[in-house]
Enzyme design. Structure first.
Site, PDB file in Angstrom:
ATOM      1  N   CYS A  35       0.844  -1.201   0.000  1.00  0.00           N
ATOM      2  CA  CYS A  35       0.000   0.000   0.000  1.00  0.00           C
ATOM      3  C   CYS A  35       0.878   1.250   0.000  1.00  0.00           C
ATOM      4  O   CYS A  35       1.389   1.632  -1.048  1.00  0.00           O
ATOM      5  CB  CYS A  35      -0.988  -0.036   1.159  1.00  0.00           C
ATOM      6  SG  CYS A  35      -2.376   1.066   0.877  1.00  0.00           S
ATOM      7  N   HIS A  40      -3.563  -4.710   0.323  1.00  0.00           N
ATOM      8  CA  HIS A  40      -2.861  -5.307   1.471  1.00  0.00           C
ATOM      9  C   HIS A  40      -2.918  -6.830   1.381  1.00  0.00           C
ATOM     10  O   HIS A  40      -3.841  -7.445   1.936  1.00  0.00           O
ATOM     11  CB  HIS A  40      -3.523  -4.856   2.780  1.00  0.00           C
ATOM     12  CG  HIS A  40      -3.300  -3.420   3.105  1.00  0.00           C
ATOM     13  ND1 HIS A  40      -2.197  -2.977   3.809  1.00  0.00           N
ATOM     14  CD2 HIS A  40      -4.033  -2.328   2.805  1.00  0.00           C
ATOM     15  CE1 HIS A  40      -2.267  -1.666   3.939  1.00  0.00           C
ATOM     16  NE2 HIS A  40      -3.366  -1.242   3.338  1.00  0.00           N
ATOM     17  N   GLU A  73      -1.323  -8.893   2.945  1.00  0.00           N
ATOM     18  CA  GLU A  73      -1.103  -9.519   4.259  1.00  0.00           C
ATOM     19  C   GLU A  73      -2.393  -9.962   4.939  1.00  0.00           C
ATOM     20  O   GLU A  73      -2.350 -10.785   5.850  1.00  0.00           O
ATOM     21  CB  GLU A  73      -0.301  -8.572   5.172  1.00  0.00           C
ATOM     22  CG  GLU A  73      -1.010  -7.304   5.639  1.00  0.00           C
ATOM     23  CD  GLU A  73      -0.801  -6.106   4.730  1.00  0.00           C
ATOM     24  OE1 GLU A  73      -0.569  -6.316   3.517  1.00  0.00           O
ATOM     25  OE2 GLU A  73      -0.886  -4.960   5.206  1.00  0.00           O
TER      26      GLU A  73
END
Ligand code: GLN
Length: 546
Positions: free
Chosen positions: A388, A519, A521
Protein backbone atom coordinates in the site's frame (compact mmCIF):
# COMPACT_ATOMS: atom_id res chain seq x y z
CA UNK A 1 -34.73 -35.04 15.00
CA UNK A 2 -35.17 -31.96 17.22
CA UNK A 3 -33.31 -28.90 16.00
CA UNK A 4 -29.99 -28.43 17.80
CA UNK A 5 -29.75 -25.12 19.59
CA UNK A 6 -26.89 -22.81 18.71
CA UNK A 7 -24.17 -22.65 21.35
CA UNK A 8 -22.62 -19.37 22.44
CA UNK A 9 -19.19 -19.30 24.07
CA UNK A 10 -18.14 -15.98 25.60
CA UNK A 11 -14.43 -15.45 26.08
CA UNK A 12 -13.65 -12.87 28.76
CA UNK A 13 -10.39 -11.76 30.30
CA UNK A 14 -9.42 -11.61 33.95
CA UNK A 15 -6.45 -10.16 35.83
CA UNK A 16 -4.91 -8.30 32.90
CA UNK A 17 -5.15 -7.75 29.17
CA UNK A 18 -2.67 -8.67 26.43
CA UNK A 19 -2.24 -12.25 27.58
CA UNK A 20 -3.51 -13.77 24.35
CA UNK A 21 -7.28 -13.74 24.64
CA UNK A 22 -7.56 -13.36 20.88
CA UNK A 23 -5.35 -16.36 20.23
CA UNK A 24 -7.32 -18.39 22.79
CA UNK A 25 -10.64 -17.41 21.14
CA UNK A 26 -9.18 -18.25 17.70
CA UNK A 27 -7.91 -21.58 19.01
CA UNK A 28 -11.29 -22.48 20.49
CA UNK A 29 -12.75 -21.75 17.05
CA UNK A 30 -10.07 -23.89 15.45
CA UNK A 31 -10.50 -26.96 17.65
CA UNK A 32 -14.28 -26.93 17.30
CA UNK A 33 -14.05 -26.39 13.57
CA UNK A 34 -11.52 -29.23 13.28
CA UNK A 35 -14.33 -31.49 14.53
CA UNK A 36 -16.60 -30.40 11.74
CA UNK A 37 -18.67 -27.78 13.56
CA UNK A 38 -19.72 -24.59 11.78
CA UNK A 39 -18.33 -21.77 13.89
CA UNK A 40 -18.02 -18.02 13.74
CA UNK A 41 -15.88 -15.70 15.88
CA UNK A 42 -17.00 -12.26 17.04
CA UNK A 43 -14.91 -9.53 18.67
CA UNK A 44 -16.67 -7.00 20.87
CA UNK A 45 -14.65 -3.93 21.81
CA UNK A 46 -15.57 -1.56 24.60
CA UNK A 47 -14.66 1.70 22.93
CA UNK A 48 -17.12 4.24 21.62
CA UNK A 49 -15.45 4.32 18.18
CA UNK A 50 -17.72 2.94 15.48
CA UNK A 51 -14.82 0.91 14.12
CA UNK A 52 -11.04 0.68 14.47
CA UNK A 53 -10.37 2.81 11.39
CA UNK A 54 -9.50 6.02 13.22
CA UNK A 55 -7.38 4.48 15.97
CA UNK A 56 -3.59 4.91 16.15
CA UNK A 57 -1.97 1.59 15.21
CA UNK A 58 1.21 2.11 17.26
CA UNK A 59 -0.85 2.02 20.45
CA UNK A 60 -3.81 -0.18 19.60
CA UNK A 61 -2.42 -2.52 17.00
CA UNK A 62 -3.11 -3.08 13.37
CA UNK A 63 -6.41 -2.17 11.78
CA UNK A 64 -7.56 -5.38 10.14
CA UNK A 65 -9.66 -5.00 6.99
CA UNK A 66 -12.38 -7.53 6.15
CA UNK A 67 -13.59 -8.54 2.67
CA UNK A 68 -16.55 -6.16 3.01
CA UNK A 69 -14.26 -3.32 4.07
CA UNK A 70 -14.87 -3.37 7.82
CA UNK A 71 -11.94 -1.75 9.64
CA UNK A 72 -11.66 -3.92 12.70
CA UNK A 73 -9.57 -4.92 15.64
CA UNK A 74 -6.54 -7.07 14.83
CA UNK A 75 -8.18 -10.08 16.48
CA UNK A 76 -10.35 -10.57 13.41
CA UNK A 77 -7.07 -11.27 11.62
CA UNK A 78 -6.23 -13.97 14.17
CA UNK A 79 -9.65 -15.54 13.68
CA UNK A 80 -9.17 -15.57 9.91
CA UNK A 81 -5.68 -17.01 10.13
CA UNK A 82 -6.76 -19.77 12.50
CA UNK A 83 -10.15 -20.73 11.07
CA UNK A 84 -9.94 -19.46 7.49
CA UNK A 85 -13.44 -18.01 7.94
CA UNK A 86 -13.91 -14.65 6.26
CA UNK A 87 -14.92 -11.94 8.74
CA UNK A 88 -17.39 -9.24 7.84
CA UNK A 89 -18.88 -6.33 9.78
CA UNK A 90 -21.20 -8.72 11.64
CA UNK A 91 -18.13 -10.18 13.35
CA UNK A 92 -17.15 -6.90 14.96
CA UNK A 93 -19.09 -5.04 17.64
CA UNK A 94 -18.22 -1.83 19.50
CA UNK A 95 -19.98 0.19 22.17
CA UNK A 96 -20.22 2.97 19.59
CA UNK A 97 -22.13 0.79 17.13
CA UNK A 98 -24.53 -0.33 19.85
CA UNK A 99 -25.36 3.19 20.99
CA UNK A 100 -25.56 4.56 17.44
CA UNK A 101 -28.11 1.88 16.53
CA UNK A 102 -30.20 2.36 19.68
CA UNK A 103 -30.23 6.13 19.26
CA UNK A 104 -31.16 5.81 15.57
CA UNK A 105 -34.06 3.55 16.51
CA UNK A 106 -35.17 6.00 19.17
CA UNK A 107 -35.23 8.81 16.60
CA UNK A 108 -37.35 6.57 14.36
CA UNK A 109 -39.96 6.16 17.13
CA UNK A 110 -39.21 2.45 17.23
CA UNK A 111 -39.43 2.38 21.04
CA UNK A 112 -43.07 3.43 20.77
CA UNK A 113 -43.00 6.15 23.37
CA UNK A 114 -41.01 4.25 25.97
CA UNK A 115 -37.91 5.80 27.45
CA UNK A 116 -34.74 4.09 26.29
CA UNK A 117 -32.50 2.79 29.04
CA UNK A 118 -28.92 1.59 29.26
CA UNK A 119 -30.46 -1.46 30.88
CA UNK A 120 -32.02 -3.39 29.14
CA UNK A 121 -31.87 -1.67 25.75
CA UNK A 122 -28.10 -1.66 25.35
CA UNK A 123 -27.58 -5.37 26.24
CA UNK A 124 -30.57 -6.24 24.04
CA UNK A 125 -28.89 -4.62 21.05
CA UNK A 126 -25.66 -6.49 21.86
CA UNK A 127 -27.61 -9.76 21.84
CA UNK A 128 -29.38 -8.83 18.61
CA UNK A 129 -26.03 -8.33 16.90
CA UNK A 130 -24.57 -11.58 18.17
CA UNK A 131 -27.63 -13.46 16.92
CA UNK A 132 -27.51 -11.68 13.57
CA UNK A 133 -23.91 -12.79 13.12
CA UNK A 134 -24.88 -16.37 13.97
CA UNK A 135 -27.62 -16.29 11.33
CA UNK A 136 -25.45 -14.76 8.64
CA UNK A 137 -22.78 -17.42 9.15
CA UNK A 138 -25.18 -20.27 9.82
CA UNK A 139 -22.99 -21.09 12.81
CA UNK A 140 -23.63 -23.97 15.18
CA UNK A 141 -21.23 -22.41 17.67
CA UNK A 142 -20.57 -18.68 18.10
CA UNK A 143 -17.42 -17.60 19.96
CA UNK A 144 -17.62 -14.05 21.25
CA UNK A 145 -14.46 -12.46 22.60
CA UNK A 146 -14.85 -9.41 24.82
CA UNK A 147 -12.08 -6.82 24.81
CA UNK A 148 -10.78 -5.60 28.19
CA UNK A 149 -11.07 -7.49 31.46
CA UNK A 150 -13.86 -8.24 33.92
CA UNK A 151 -14.20 -5.56 36.57
CA UNK A 152 -14.05 -2.78 33.99
CA UNK A 153 -16.96 -0.38 34.03
CA UNK A 154 -17.26 -0.34 30.24
CA UNK A 155 -17.72 -4.10 30.12
CA UNK A 156 -20.83 -4.13 32.30
CA UNK A 157 -23.50 -3.89 29.54
CA UNK A 158 -21.70 -6.64 27.64
CA UNK A 159 -21.62 -8.91 30.69
CA UNK A 160 -25.25 -8.10 31.30
CA UNK A 161 -25.96 -9.31 27.74
CA UNK A 162 -24.38 -12.65 28.67
CA UNK A 163 -26.48 -12.85 31.82
CA UNK A 164 -29.68 -12.08 29.91
CA UNK A 165 -28.86 -14.69 27.26
CA UNK A 166 -27.88 -17.27 29.84
CA UNK A 167 -31.05 -16.82 31.85
CA UNK A 168 -33.08 -17.55 28.71
CA UNK A 169 -30.87 -20.35 27.38
CA UNK A 170 -29.00 -21.80 30.35
CA UNK A 171 -27.87 -24.83 28.36
CA UNK A 172 -26.55 -22.90 25.40
CA UNK A 173 -24.50 -20.03 26.82
CA UNK A 174 -21.03 -20.58 28.29
CA UNK A 175 -18.21 -18.48 29.65
CA UNK A 176 -14.50 -19.06 29.26
CA UNK A 177 -12.39 -16.92 31.56
CA UNK A 178 -8.88 -16.31 30.31
CA UNK A 179 -6.83 -15.56 33.37
CA UNK A 180 -3.21 -14.98 34.16
CA UNK A 181 -1.12 -16.79 36.74
CA UNK A 182 1.88 -14.72 37.76
CA UNK A 183 5.02 -16.37 39.08
CA UNK A 184 6.75 -13.73 41.26
CA UNK A 185 10.48 -14.27 40.88
CA UNK A 186 11.04 -14.10 44.64
CA UNK A 187 8.63 -16.95 45.26
CA UNK A 188 9.19 -18.99 42.13
CA UNK A 189 5.69 -20.43 42.27
CA UNK A 190 2.49 -19.74 40.41
CA UNK A 191 -0.13 -17.71 42.23
CA UNK A 192 -3.86 -18.08 41.72
CA UNK A 193 -5.12 -15.20 43.88
CA UNK A 194 -5.54 -12.69 41.01
CA UNK A 195 -7.59 -15.32 39.17
CA UNK A 196 -9.76 -15.81 42.24
CA UNK A 197 -10.42 -12.07 42.26
CA UNK A 198 -11.38 -12.15 38.59
CA UNK A 199 -13.83 -14.97 39.32
CA UNK A 200 -15.29 -12.91 42.16
CA UNK A 201 -15.74 -10.03 39.73
CA UNK A 202 -17.74 -12.33 37.48
CA UNK A 203 -19.84 -13.53 40.41
CA UNK A 204 -20.68 -9.95 41.28
CA UNK A 205 -22.45 -9.54 37.93
CA UNK A 206 -24.26 -12.83 38.29
CA UNK A 207 -21.96 -14.94 36.16
CA UNK A 208 -19.95 -18.10 36.71
CA UNK A 209 -17.12 -19.20 34.48
CA UNK A 210 -17.62 -22.59 32.83
CA UNK A 211 -13.92 -22.85 31.99
CA UNK A 212 -10.81 -21.12 33.21
CA UNK A 213 -7.87 -20.95 30.85
CA UNK A 214 -4.69 -20.33 32.79
CA UNK A 215 -2.22 -18.22 30.84
CA UNK A 216 1.23 -18.37 32.40
CA UNK A 217 4.82 -18.81 31.45
CA UNK A 218 4.59 -22.46 32.53
CA UNK A 219 1.78 -25.04 32.55
CA UNK A 220 -0.60 -24.65 35.48
CA UNK A 221 0.43 -27.04 38.25
CA UNK A 222 -2.06 -29.70 39.45
CA UNK A 223 -2.26 -27.84 42.78
CA UNK A 224 -3.17 -24.58 41.15
CA UNK A 225 -5.73 -26.28 38.95
CA UNK A 226 -7.32 -27.83 42.04
CA UNK A 227 -7.42 -24.50 43.86
CA UNK A 228 -9.05 -22.73 40.95
CA UNK A 229 -11.51 -25.57 40.39
CA UNK A 230 -12.55 -25.31 44.06
CA UNK A 231 -13.02 -21.57 43.92
CA UNK A 232 -15.09 -21.82 40.74
CA UNK A 233 -16.93 -25.00 41.73
CA UNK A 234 -15.81 -26.56 38.47
CA UNK A 235 -14.38 -30.00 37.73
CA UNK A 236 -10.59 -29.88 37.38
CA UNK A 237 -10.84 -30.87 33.71
CA UNK A 238 -12.37 -27.47 33.03
CA UNK A 239 -9.28 -25.65 34.25
CA UNK A 240 -7.08 -25.53 31.19
CA UNK A 241 -3.37 -24.82 30.97
CA UNK A 242 -2.12 -22.29 28.45
CA UNK A 243 1.61 -21.84 28.95
CA UNK A 244 3.82 -19.66 26.76
CA UNK A 245 4.53 -21.52 23.54
CA UNK A 246 7.06 -21.35 20.72
CA UNK A 247 4.52 -20.02 18.24
CA UNK A 248 0.87 -19.01 18.48
CA UNK A 249 0.05 -21.92 16.18
CA UNK A 250 0.91 -24.27 19.04
CA UNK A 251 -2.00 -23.04 21.13
CA UNK A 252 -4.76 -25.24 19.59
CA UNK A 253 -2.35 -28.20 19.66
CA UNK A 254 -1.65 -27.62 23.35
CA UNK A 255 -5.34 -27.26 24.11
CA UNK A 256 -5.90 -30.64 22.52
CA UNK A 257 -3.14 -32.19 24.61
CA UNK A 258 -5.38 -31.40 27.57
CA UNK A 259 -8.40 -32.68 25.62
CA UNK A 260 -9.95 -29.23 25.88
CA UNK A 261 -11.93 -29.82 22.66
CA UNK A 262 -13.45 -33.00 24.04
CA UNK A 263 -14.32 -31.50 27.42
CA UNK A 264 -15.70 -28.37 25.74
CA UNK A 265 -18.09 -30.37 23.55
CA UNK A 266 -19.17 -32.53 26.49
CA UNK A 267 -19.86 -29.41 28.57
CA UNK A 268 -21.79 -27.51 25.92
CA UNK A 269 -23.79 -30.61 25.05
CA UNK A 270 -22.62 -31.35 21.52
CA UNK A 271 -21.52 -34.75 20.29
CA UNK A 272 -17.87 -35.68 19.98
CA UNK A 273 -16.81 -36.00 16.38
CA UNK A 274 -13.73 -37.10 14.50
CA UNK A 275 -11.04 -34.47 14.81
CA UNK A 276 -8.82 -33.42 11.92
CA UNK A 277 -6.00 -31.21 13.10
CA UNK A 278 -3.19 -33.16 11.44
CA UNK A 279 -1.91 -30.55 8.94
CA UNK A 280 -2.03 -27.85 11.56
CA UNK A 281 -0.20 -29.96 14.15
CA UNK A 282 2.44 -30.88 11.57
CA UNK A 283 3.00 -27.21 10.75
CA UNK A 284 3.27 -26.24 14.43
CA UNK A 285 5.90 -28.98 14.87
CA UNK A 286 7.79 -28.05 11.71
CA UNK A 287 8.10 -24.40 12.73
CA UNK A 288 10.22 -25.36 15.72
CA UNK A 289 12.70 -27.33 13.70
CA UNK A 290 13.69 -24.69 11.21
CA UNK A 291 17.28 -23.52 11.44
CA UNK A 292 18.22 -21.55 8.31
CA UNK A 293 17.19 -17.92 8.66
CA UNK A 294 15.95 -15.36 6.19
CA UNK A 295 16.54 -11.76 7.30
CA UNK A 296 13.79 -9.31 6.45
CA UNK A 297 13.89 -5.61 7.31
CA UNK A 298 10.63 -3.78 7.90
CA UNK A 299 11.13 -0.10 7.15
CA UNK A 300 8.24 1.50 8.97
CA UNK A 301 7.32 4.18 11.46
CA UNK A 302 4.73 2.82 13.85
CA UNK A 303 7.20 1.69 16.46
CA UNK A 304 6.62 2.39 20.11
CA UNK A 305 7.92 1.42 23.48
CA UNK A 306 5.81 -1.72 23.68
CA UNK A 307 6.31 -3.65 20.51
CA UNK A 308 5.78 -3.45 16.81
CA UNK A 309 4.30 -6.90 16.85
CA UNK A 310 0.71 -5.77 17.21
CA UNK A 311 1.05 -2.89 14.79
CA UNK A 312 2.26 -5.03 11.93
CA UNK A 313 0.82 -8.39 12.98
CA UNK A 314 -0.61 -9.45 9.60
CA UNK A 315 2.64 -8.47 7.85
CA UNK A 316 4.69 -10.45 10.37
CA UNK A 317 2.46 -13.49 10.09
CA UNK A 318 2.51 -13.35 6.29
CA UNK A 319 6.33 -13.32 6.37
CA UNK A 320 6.22 -16.25 8.79
CA UNK A 321 3.84 -18.31 6.64
CA UNK A 322 5.86 -17.85 3.45
CA UNK A 323 9.25 -18.34 5.14
CA UNK A 324 8.06 -21.54 6.82
CA UNK A 325 6.70 -22.82 3.49
CA UNK A 326 10.26 -22.43 2.15
CA UNK A 327 11.68 -24.12 5.29
CA UNK A 328 13.27 -20.93 6.56
CA UNK A 329 12.98 -19.31 9.94
CA UNK A 330 12.11 -15.62 9.60
CA UNK A 331 14.29 -13.05 11.30
CA UNK A 332 12.56 -9.67 11.26
CA UNK A 333 14.58 -6.51 11.78
CA UNK A 334 12.73 -3.30 12.67
CA UNK A 335 14.07 -0.26 10.87
CA UNK A 336 12.71 3.15 11.76
CA UNK A 337 12.68 5.03 8.46
CA UNK A 338 13.21 8.44 10.11
CA UNK A 339 16.83 7.67 10.93
CA UNK A 340 17.76 7.56 7.23
CA UNK A 341 16.54 11.14 6.84
CA UNK A 342 19.15 12.34 9.29
CA UNK A 343 21.98 10.14 8.10
CA UNK A 344 21.95 8.68 4.59
CA UNK A 345 25.02 6.58 5.37
CA UNK A 346 22.88 4.38 7.62
CA UNK A 347 21.18 3.03 4.49
CA UNK A 348 24.16 0.72 3.97
CA UNK A 349 22.77 -1.46 6.78
CA UNK A 350 20.21 -2.65 4.21
CA UNK A 351 23.06 -4.50 2.42
CA UNK A 352 23.13 -7.01 5.28
CA UNK A 353 19.49 -7.95 4.77
CA UNK A 354 17.95 -10.46 2.39
CA UNK A 355 15.08 -8.12 1.59
CA UNK A 356 12.98 -5.22 2.87
CA UNK A 357 9.31 -4.47 3.22
CA UNK A 358 7.78 -1.01 3.41
CA UNK A 359 4.36 -1.59 5.00
CA UNK A 360 1.22 0.56 5.07
CA UNK A 361 1.06 3.92 6.77
CA UNK A 362 -0.49 7.36 6.88
CA UNK A 363 0.88 10.90 7.07
CA UNK A 364 4.16 12.48 6.10
CA UNK A 365 6.37 11.50 9.03
CA UNK A 366 9.07 9.04 8.03
CA UNK A 367 8.16 8.94 4.34
CA UNK A 368 11.38 10.65 3.12
CA UNK A 369 13.37 7.91 4.86
CA UNK A 370 11.22 5.26 3.21
CA UNK A 371 11.76 6.86 -0.22
CA UNK A 372 15.54 6.76 0.39
CA UNK A 373 15.33 3.09 1.39
CA UNK A 374 13.22 2.23 -1.67
CA UNK A 375 15.72 3.93 -3.96
CA UNK A 376 18.64 2.22 -2.21
CA UNK A 377 16.97 -1.19 -2.62
CA UNK A 378 16.39 -0.55 -6.33
CA UNK A 379 19.96 0.55 -7.04
CA UNK A 380 21.51 -2.25 -4.98
CA UNK A 381 19.14 -4.95 -6.17
CA UNK A 382 17.88 -5.73 -2.68
CA UNK A 383 14.46 -7.47 -2.85
CA UNK A 384 11.78 -4.89 -2.03
CA UNK A 385 8.12 -5.46 -1.28
CA UNK A 386 5.85 -2.44 -0.83
CA UNK A 387 2.45 -2.80 0.82
CA UNK A 388 0.00 0.00 0.00
CA UNK A 389 2.04 3.00 1.21
CA UNK A 390 5.11 0.94 0.23
CA UNK A 391 3.92 0.85 -3.40
CA UNK A 392 3.32 4.59 -3.38
CA UNK A 393 6.78 5.12 -1.90
CA UNK A 394 8.51 3.08 -4.61
CA UNK A 395 6.59 4.98 -7.28
CA UNK A 396 7.71 8.31 -5.81
CA UNK A 397 11.31 7.06 -5.57
CA UNK A 398 11.18 5.94 -9.21
CA UNK A 399 9.76 9.28 -10.37
CA UNK A 400 12.45 11.19 -8.48
CA UNK A 401 15.47 9.12 -9.41
CA UNK A 402 14.66 7.61 -12.81
CA UNK A 403 12.34 10.25 -14.31
CA UNK A 404 14.36 12.98 -12.57
CA UNK A 405 11.27 14.64 -11.16
CA UNK A 406 13.23 15.70 -8.10
CA UNK A 407 10.30 16.96 -6.09
CA UNK A 408 7.81 14.25 -7.02
CA UNK A 409 5.66 13.27 -4.07
CA UNK A 410 2.23 12.24 -2.87
CA UNK A 411 -0.26 15.02 -2.23
CA UNK A 412 -0.75 13.35 1.16
CA UNK A 413 2.76 14.44 2.17
CA UNK A 414 3.18 17.63 0.13
CA UNK A 415 0.06 19.31 -1.17
CA UNK A 416 2.17 21.70 -3.28
CA UNK A 417 4.38 19.15 -4.99
CA UNK A 418 5.02 20.11 -8.66
CA UNK A 419 4.77 16.39 -9.56
CA UNK A 420 1.96 14.63 -7.67
CA UNK A 421 2.74 11.12 -8.89
CA UNK A 422 0.57 9.89 -6.05
CA UNK A 423 -2.64 11.88 -5.79
CA UNK A 424 -5.92 11.95 -3.94
CA UNK A 425 -8.43 9.54 -5.47
CA UNK A 426 -11.23 11.48 -7.17
CA UNK A 427 -13.95 10.32 -4.80
CA UNK A 428 -11.84 11.25 -1.78
CA UNK A 429 -11.43 14.97 -2.52
CA UNK A 430 -14.84 15.99 -1.20
CA UNK A 431 -14.57 13.65 1.81
CA UNK A 432 -11.24 15.09 2.92
CA UNK A 433 -12.56 18.64 2.45
CA UNK A 434 -15.49 17.86 4.74
CA UNK A 435 -13.30 16.05 7.28
CA UNK A 436 -15.39 12.97 6.60
CA UNK A 437 -12.72 10.49 7.64
CA UNK A 438 -14.51 7.52 9.26
CA UNK A 439 -14.90 4.43 7.04
CA UNK A 440 -14.58 6.54 3.87
CA UNK A 441 -11.37 5.20 2.33
CA UNK A 442 -11.39 2.76 -0.58
CA UNK A 443 -12.00 -0.29 1.58
CA UNK A 444 -12.25 -4.04 1.26
CA UNK A 445 -12.07 -6.51 -1.58
CA UNK A 446 -11.70 -5.18 -5.15
CA UNK A 447 -10.82 -7.13 -8.29
CA UNK A 448 -7.74 -6.56 -10.45
CA UNK A 449 -6.37 -7.94 -13.71
CA UNK A 450 -2.75 -8.99 -14.01
CA UNK A 451 -0.41 -8.42 -16.92
CA UNK A 452 0.72 -11.48 -18.88
CA UNK A 453 4.29 -12.48 -18.20
CA UNK A 454 4.61 -10.30 -15.09
CA UNK A 455 6.12 -11.34 -11.77
CA UNK A 456 2.69 -10.87 -10.18
CA UNK A 457 0.97 -13.15 -12.67
CA UNK A 458 3.65 -15.81 -12.26
CA UNK A 459 3.22 -15.67 -8.48
CA UNK A 460 -0.58 -15.90 -8.48
CA UNK A 461 -0.76 -18.38 -11.39
CA UNK A 462 -3.82 -16.51 -12.55
CA UNK A 463 -4.74 -13.32 -14.29
CA UNK A 464 -7.72 -12.19 -12.22
CA UNK A 465 -7.39 -11.56 -8.50
CA UNK A 466 -9.29 -9.94 -5.64
CA UNK A 467 -7.53 -8.29 -2.71
CA UNK A 468 -8.40 -6.06 0.23
CA UNK A 469 -7.75 -2.32 0.16
CA UNK A 470 -7.49 0.59 2.55
CA UNK A 471 -6.31 3.83 1.00
CA UNK A 472 -7.24 7.36 -0.08
CA UNK A 473 -4.44 8.07 -2.54
CA UNK A 474 -3.45 6.36 -5.79
CA UNK A 475 -0.91 6.45 -8.59
CA UNK A 476 -1.86 9.57 -10.52
CA UNK A 477 -3.22 8.43 -13.92
CA UNK A 478 -1.50 11.46 -15.50
CA UNK A 479 1.93 9.99 -14.74
CA UNK A 480 1.28 6.35 -15.64
CA UNK A 481 2.51 6.67 -19.25
CA UNK A 482 5.73 8.38 -18.29
CA UNK A 483 6.47 5.93 -15.48
CA UNK A 484 5.80 2.98 -17.77
CA UNK A 485 8.01 4.41 -20.51
CA UNK A 486 10.76 4.77 -17.91
CA UNK A 487 10.51 1.05 -17.15
CA UNK A 488 8.12 0.72 -14.21
CA UNK A 489 5.58 -1.98 -15.05
CA UNK A 490 2.03 -1.65 -13.75
CA UNK A 491 1.29 -5.34 -13.71
CA UNK A 492 -2.01 -5.14 -11.86
CA UNK A 493 -4.83 -2.75 -12.74
CA UNK A 494 -8.45 -2.33 -11.71
CA UNK A 495 -10.90 -3.80 -14.27
CA UNK A 496 -11.48 -0.29 -15.68
CA UNK A 497 -7.72 0.09 -16.12
CA UNK A 498 -7.77 3.37 -14.20
CA UNK A 499 -6.38 2.33 -10.82
CA UNK A 500 -2.85 0.95 -10.60
CA UNK A 501 -2.89 -2.06 -8.26
CA UNK A 502 0.63 -3.49 -8.64
CA UNK A 503 3.91 -1.90 -9.73
CA UNK A 504 7.02 -3.95 -10.44
CA UNK A 505 10.36 -3.95 -12.21
CA UNK A 506 11.00 -6.77 -14.70
CA UNK A 507 13.10 -9.72 -13.55
CA UNK A 508 16.02 -8.77 -15.82
CA UNK A 509 16.27 -5.40 -14.08
CA UNK A 510 15.83 -6.44 -10.45
CA UNK A 511 15.39 -9.73 -8.54
CA UNK A 512 12.19 -8.48 -6.85
CA UNK A 513 10.98 -4.91 -6.79
CA UNK A 514 7.23 -4.98 -6.39
CA UNK A 515 4.53 -3.02 -4.60
CA UNK A 516 0.80 -3.48 -4.20
CA UNK A 517 -1.82 -0.80 -3.65
CA UNK A 518 -3.77 -3.43 -1.71
CA UNK A 519 -2.86 -5.31 1.47
CA UNK A 520 -1.97 -8.91 0.60
CA UNK A 521 -1.10 -9.52 4.26
CA UNK A 522 -4.79 -9.80 5.18
CA UNK A 523 -5.21 -12.96 3.14
CA UNK A 524 -2.16 -15.04 4.06
CA UNK A 525 -2.90 -18.19 6.09
CA UNK A 526 -0.45 -20.50 7.86
CA UNK A 527 -1.31 -23.41 5.57
CA UNK A 528 -1.83 -21.30 2.45
CA UNK A 529 0.70 -18.46 2.42
CA UNK A 530 0.10 -15.49 0.16
CA UNK A 531 1.66 -15.99 -3.31
CA UNK A 532 3.28 -12.54 -3.40
CA UNK A 533 4.88 -12.95 0.04
CA UNK A 534 6.12 -16.36 -1.08
CA UNK A 535 7.61 -14.89 -4.28
CA UNK A 536 9.28 -12.14 -2.23
CA UNK A 537 10.72 -14.61 0.32
CA UNK A 538 12.03 -16.79 -2.53
CA UNK A 539 13.82 -13.75 -3.96
CA UNK A 540 15.27 -13.03 -0.49
CA UNK A 541 16.53 -16.60 -0.19
CA UNK A 542 17.95 -16.25 -3.71
CA UNK A 543 19.96 -13.21 -2.60
CA UNK A 544 21.49 -15.28 0.24
CA UNK A 545 22.78 -17.78 -2.24
CA UNK A 546 24.73 -15.13 -4.16
N1 GLN B 1 -1.62 6.75 3.21
C1 GLN B 1 -1.79 6.05 1.98
C2 GLN B 1 -3.17 6.24 1.39
O1 GLN B 1 -4.07 6.62 2.07
C3 GLN B 1 -1.47 4.58 2.15
C4 GLN B 1 -2.48 3.85 2.98
C5 GLN B 1 -2.01 2.52 3.49
O2 GLN B 1 -0.81 2.25 3.51
N2 GLN B 1 -2.91 1.72 3.94
O3 GLN B 1 -3.38 6.01 0.22
Amino acid sequence: MPKKETKYIFVVGGVMSSVGKGIAASSIGKILQSRGYAITNIKADMYVNLDAGTIRPAEHGEVFVGEDGIEADQDLGNYERFTNQVSTRENYITTGQIYAEVIKRERNLEYEGEDVEVYPDIPKEIIRRIEACQKKNNAEIVIIEYGGTVGEYQLLPFLEAVRMMKSKKPLDVFIVLISYLPTPSLLGEQKSKPTQHAVTDLYSVGLNPDFVICRADHPATPDIKRTISNVCSLPVERIVSAPDVYSIYDVPVNFEKENFGGVLLKTIGLSQRHKDLADWTALAAKIKKMKKEVHIGIVGKYFNFKSCKDTYISVIESINHSAWASNFKPDIIWLDSEKYENDHKLLSELDELDGIIVPGGFGKRGTEGMILAADYARRNKIPYFGLCLGMQIMTIAYARHVLNLNHANSTEFDSNTPDPVIATMQDQIEKIKNKNYGATMRLGACPASLKKGSIAEAAYHESKISERHRHRYEVNPKYVDRLEKAGLVFSGKSPSGILMEIAELPKNKHPFYLGTQFHPEFKSRPLSPHPLFTAFIKACIGRQKK
